[in-house]
Write a protein that holds these residues in place. Structure first.
Motif, mmCIF file in Angstrom:
data_model
loop_
_atom_site.group_PDB
_atom_site.id
_atom_site.type_symbol
_atom_site.label_atom_id
_atom_site.label_comp_id
_atom_site.label_asym_id
_atom_site.label_seq_id
_atom_site.Cartn_x
_atom_site.Cartn_y
_atom_site.Cartn_z
ATOM 1 N N GLN A 134 0.926 -1.415 0.039
ATOM 2 C CA GLN A 134 -0.079 0.050 -0.087
ATOM 3 C C GLN A 134 0.959 0.868 -0.461
ATOM 4 O OE1 GLN A 134 -3.721 0.511 -0.802
ATOM 5 N NE2 GLN A 134 -3.345 2.113 -0.673
ATOM 6 N N ASP A 135 2.290 1.072 1.184
ATOM 7 C CA ASP A 135 3.066 2.670 0.803
ATOM 8 C C ASP A 135 3.336 2.638 -1.102
ATOM 9 O OD1 ASP A 135 2.706 3.068 3.857
ATOM 10 O OD2 ASP A 135 3.663 1.581 4.365
ATOM 11 N N PHE A 136 3.880 1.605 -0.733
ATOM 12 C CA PHE A 136 4.630 1.579 -2.789
ATOM 13 C C PHE A 136 3.228 2.117 -3.795
ATOM 14 C CE2 PHE A 136 5.643 -0.380 -6.489
ATOM 15 C CZ PHE A 136 6.917 -0.079 -6.428
ATOM 16 N N ARG A 137 1.827 1.404 -3.512
ATOM 17 C CA ARG A 137 1.056 2.904 -4.105
ATOM 18 C C ARG A 137 0.845 4.533 -3.659
ATOM 19 N NH1 ARG A 137 -1.858 -1.957 -3.104
ATOM 20 N NH2 ARG A 137 -2.412 -2.409 -3.060
ATOM 21 N N ASP A 138 1.193 4.377 -2.938
ATOM 22 C CA ASP A 138 0.566 6.058 -2.154
ATOM 23 C C ASP A 138 1.917 6.831 -2.796
ATOM 24 O OD1 ASP A 138 -1.543 5.183 -1.089
ATOM 25 O OD2 ASP A 138 -0.596 5.136 0.992
ATOM 26 N N PHE A 139 3.106 5.813 -3.024
ATOM 27 C CA PHE A 139 4.821 6.232 -3.267
ATOM 28 C C PHE A 139 4.435 6.877 -4.463
ATOM 29 C CE2 PHE A 139 8.854 6.332 -4.973
ATOM 30 C CZ PHE A 139 9.235 7.416 -3.456
ATOM 31 N N GLU A 140 3.784 5.942 -5.148
ATOM 32 C CA GLU A 140 3.444 5.978 -6.673
ATOM 33 C C GLU A 140 2.553 7.392 -7.070
ATOM 34 O OE1 GLU A 140 3.056 3.243 -10.922
ATOM 35 O OE2 GLU A 140 1.523 2.329 -8.155
ATOM 36 N N ASN A 141 1.518 7.348 -6.117
ATOM 37 C CA ASN A 141 0.585 7.779 -6.858
ATOM 38 C C ASN A 141 1.224 9.343 -6.662
ATOM 39 O OD1 ASN A 141 -1.744 5.901 -7.562
ATOM 40 N ND2 ASN A 141 -2.644 5.669 -5.465
ATOM 41 N N SER A 142 1.622 9.124 -5.629
ATOM 42 C CA SER A 142 2.090 10.804 -4.697
ATOM 43 C C SER A 142 3.412 11.746 -6.099
ATOM 44 C CB SER A 142 3.058 10.568 -3.380
ATOM 45 O OG SER A 142 2.165 10.504 -2.069
ATOM 46 N N LEU A 143 3.779 10.220 -6.799
ATOM 47 C CA LEU A 143 4.663 11.304 -7.530
ATOM 48 C C LEU A 143 4.630 11.805 -8.951
ATOM 49 C CD1 LEU A 143 7.474 7.994 -7.647
ATOM 50 C CD2 LEU A 143 8.340 10.178 -6.751
ATOM 51 N N GLU A 144 3.045 10.536 -9.547
ATOM 52 C CA GLU A 144 2.530 10.869 -10.018
ATOM 53 C C GLU A 144 2.006 12.498 -9.903
ATOM 54 O OE1 GLU A 144 -0.405 7.728 -10.856
ATOM 55 O OE2 GLU A 144 1.072 7.094 -11.972
ATOM 56 N N THR A 145 1.333 13.120 -9.019
ATOM 57 C CA THR A 145 0.656 14.272 -8.088
ATOM 58 C C THR A 145 1.717 14.691 -8.552
ATOM 59 O OG1 THR A 145 -1.316 12.971 -6.696
ATOM 60 C CG2 THR A 145 -0.658 15.392 -6.599
ATOM 61 N N MET A 146 3.125 14.774 -8.149
ATOM 62 C CA MET A 146 3.869 15.410 -7.841
ATOM 63 C C MET A 146 4.593 16.072 -9.526
ATOM 64 S SD MET A 146 6.534 14.492 -4.472
ATOM 65 C CE MET A 146 6.897 13.406 -5.693
#
Length: 161
Positions: A134-146
């Motif tokens: 889940q943290d990996f998915r959150d990290f990926e989503n955060s990078l996409e948002t940034m």
């Protein structure tokens, strides 16, 4: 915008950069230094990332490499010249537009790119695996948002807004 919010964002950005450098970049360069591959040791600081980018794209315009790496045209040109002199890349004219130049990997560059990508993938799995799926998915989503926000800001600046 609220000054406290700006301060918080600036501090988070600085911490992100420091942690990213510590966890990914420093470890990556230590693994390159520990590698038994002599050709990897020929590479200067930015060149491993350039080889990985070119390897992923197969053929790429130097300006696109510059976008991915945040390098200005003259620094990028010197780096590509150096990679070409060392036998890692070649320049070719774009068959569809002879004014454009495309950069691709030589056999030597392909071998190094494969090793570098393997090192990078192993590190990512190792480091991000410590955080959980889940943290990996959150990290990926955060990078996409940034990236989306930074591209929007960059576009606004480039268009003079």
């Amino acid at each position: 915008m609220d000054p406290e919010r700006i301060k918080k964002i600036r501090l988070m950005d600085l911490e992100f950069r420091a942690l990213h450098s510590k966890l990914f970049e420093e470890m990556f360069f230590k693994k390159i230094a520990a590698s038994k591959n002599a050709e990897l040791k020929e590479l200067s600081k930015n060149q491993p990332a350039a080889l990985m980018i070119i390897g992923l794209e197969k053929e790429i315009m130097p300006s696109t490499i510059g976008i991915y790496m945040g390098m200005d045209r003259s620094s990028l040109s010197r780096m590509v010249d150096s990679l070409e002199e060392k036998g890692f890349v070649r320049r070719n004219n774009d068959p569809e537009d002879r004014r454009k130049v495309l950069v691709s990997l030589t056999e030597k560059g392909e071998k190094c790119s494969e090793i570098l990508n393997k090192i990078s993938e192993e590190m990512s799995v190792e480091l991000l695996g410590l955080a959980g799926e889940q943290d990996f998915r959150d990290f990926e989503n955060s990078l996409e948002t940034m990236l989306r926000v930074l591209r929007k800001i960059d576009s606004s600046i480039s268009n003079g807004k």
